[in-house]
Design a protein around this motif. Structure first.
Motif, PDB file in Angstrom:
ATOM      1  N   TYR A  82      11.454  -7.100  14.967  1.00  0.00           N
ATOM      2  CA  TYR A  82      11.571  -7.356  13.527  1.00  0.00           C
ATOM      3  C   TYR A  82      11.230  -8.795  13.192  1.00  0.00           C
ATOM      4  CZ  TYR A  82      13.262  -2.858  12.037  1.00  0.00           C
ATOM      5  OH  TYR A  82      13.330  -1.525  11.731  1.00  0.00           O
ATOM      6  N   ALA A  85       7.456  -9.194  13.553  1.00  0.00           N
ATOM      7  CA  ALA A  85       6.797  -8.514  12.433  1.00  0.00           C
ATOM      8  C   ALA A  85       6.927  -9.338  11.151  1.00  0.00           C
ATOM      9  CB  ALA A  85       7.394  -7.129  12.235  1.00  0.00           C
ATOM     10  N   LEU A  88       4.511 -12.251  11.245  1.00  0.00           N
ATOM     11  CA  LEU A  88       3.135 -11.794  10.993  1.00  0.00           C
ATOM     12  C   LEU A  88       2.924 -11.483   9.510  1.00  0.00           C
ATOM     13  CD1 LEU A  88       2.601  -9.420  14.062  1.00  0.00           C
ATOM     14  CD2 LEU A  88       1.270 -11.482  13.564  1.00  0.00           C
ATOM     15  N   VAL A  89       3.903 -10.813   8.900  1.00  0.00           N
ATOM     16  CA  VAL A  89       3.783 -10.461   7.483  1.00  0.00           C
ATOM     17  C   VAL A  89       3.775 -11.722   6.615  1.00  0.00           C
ATOM     18  CG1 VAL A  89       4.981  -9.347   5.539  1.00  0.00           C
ATOM     19  CG2 VAL A  89       4.736  -8.134   7.701  1.00  0.00           C
TER      20      VAL A  89
ATOM     21  N   GLY B  96       1.890  -6.752  11.373  1.00  0.00           N
ATOM     22  CA  GLY B  96       3.332  -6.833  11.154  1.00  0.00           C
ATOM     23  C   GLY B  96       3.864  -5.591  10.454  1.00  0.00           C
ATOM     24  N   TRP B  97       3.100  -5.103   9.496  1.00  0.00           N
ATOM     25  CA  TRP B  97       3.471  -3.908   8.726  1.00  0.00           C
ATOM     26  C   TRP B  97       3.571  -2.695   9.652  1.00  0.00           C
ATOM     27  CZ3 TRP B  97      -0.229  -0.760   5.175  1.00  0.00           C
ATOM     28  CH2 TRP B  97       0.518   0.003   4.264  1.00  0.00           C
ATOM     29  N   PHE B 121      13.942 -10.034   9.509  1.00  0.00           N
ATOM     30  CA  PHE B 121      12.565  -9.844   9.039  1.00  0.00           C
ATOM     31  C   PHE B 121      12.268 -10.788   7.875  1.00  0.00           C
ATOM     32  CE2 PHE B 121       9.449  -7.876   6.232  1.00  0.00           C
ATOM     33  CZ  PHE B 121       8.447  -7.492   7.099  1.00  0.00           C
ATOM     34  N   MET B 125       9.797 -13.934   7.825  1.00  0.00           N
ATOM     35  CA  MET B 125       8.697 -13.848   6.852  1.00  0.00           C
ATOM     36  C   MET B 125       8.630 -15.142   6.028  1.00  0.00           C
ATOM     37  SD  MET B 125       8.120 -10.930   3.924  1.00  0.00           S
ATOM     38  CE  MET B 125       9.308 -11.442   2.680  1.00  0.00           C
TER      39      MET B 125
END
Lengths: 133, 150
Positions: A82, A85, A88-89, B96-97, B121, B125
């Motif tokens: 998580y 991710a 990356l997002v 990532g998605w 997350f 982000m």
């Protein structure tokens, strides 16, 4: 295709469309979530409050509707995954100036070549990751 | 005032749309991306539903306007370049998605569930976004200095 939910998907999508129309027509802002959120991280005085209220509205809708929610499932129990991710997002949406909402809905509706390109690329790269996951 | 009111209503509608379409369930998103398994086209119908409402409203009512109803200038992008930055960004975002089935909208909408996974997350982000901002600011300052130096 036993999990396919065409009607609730269309209805939910229509609400997203209404949301984008209202924000753009009344205040001239684009309802792209990554853009709205990243603006909160580096607050400029005149641009902070509307972003906070938009994200706040999203969060509140969850509390209003949570009694009706089916339970959500985690894709993986790995906190590390998580975190990767999320990174990356965050990097990807900032570099590419948008996510599923900004490029996938508003950009495509405006027939922006940039957004159509971006949407094809992020859906393809996500499909490839899921293929090898 | 109109801006703040429209942002609140718009945010509420956006979150509701995410919940009604069940896009806050990562399994639903992965179901769409998993084209070799039990493919679930729902996500495409969410985008379709949004386009059916937004596209005609945009082209018939909004496109010709230079200013929004509250008097602010329309704030849409005029950038049309498909450049390396866009391609790299979209590729990384897609990775990532696909990894956990989350993009910014659903993640922020369902943070109220109190899930530690979602929190991690969203924090990472945010770090990713700030990282890019910092690096690019530095790059532009360097380029400016070089040009000024000449």
């Amino acid at each position: 295709m036993e999990n396919f939910t065409p009607w609730s998907s269309l209805a939910g999508g229509a609400l997203l469309g209404c949301s984008a129309v209202i924000l753009l027509l009344f205040s001239g802002k684009v309802a792209g979530i990554s853009g709205i959120f990243s603006g909160l991280l580096q607050p400029h005085k005149k641009d902070f409050l509307w972003r906070l209220l938009f994200i706040g509205g999203m969060v509140i809708s969850f509390f209003i509707l949570s009694p009706t929610l089916p339970s959500s499932s985690l894709i993986t129990p790995s906190i590390v995954l998580y975190t990767i991710a999320g990174l990356l997002v965050g990097i990807g949406t900032k570099l590419g100036n948008g996510c599923t909402s900004g490029h996938g809905i508003i950009g495509i509706a405006r027939l922006s070549k940039r957004s159509i390109f971006a949407t094809c690329i992020f859906i393809s790269s996500a499909i490839i990751v899921v293929l090898f996951r | 005032m109109l801006k703040l009111l429209s942002a609140s209503i718009s945010g509420l509608l956006f979150g509701t749309g995410m919940i009604v379409s069940n896009m806050i369930d990562p399994a639903k998103v992965i179901g769409f991306l998993n084209i070799t398994g039990q493919w679930d086209p729902s996500l495409a119908f969410v985008i379709l539903g949004a386009l059916v409402v937004f596209a005609p409203c945009y082209h018939l009512m909004i496109k010709k306007r230079t200013h929004a109803l509250n008097g602010d200038k329309m704030n849409w992008s005029t950038n049309t370049a498909v450049d390396r930055k866009l391609v790299l960004g979209a590729t990384l975002f897609g990775m990532g998605w696909g990894l956990v089935g989350l993009c910014p909208g659903p993640a922020l909408t369902s943070i109220g569930s109190g899930s530690l996974y979602l929190l991690c997350f969203i924090i990472s982000m945010s770090i990713g976004m700030l990282l890019v901002e910092k690096v690019f600011k530095k790059l532009t300052i360097n380029v400016k200095n070089q040009i000024m130096g000449r």
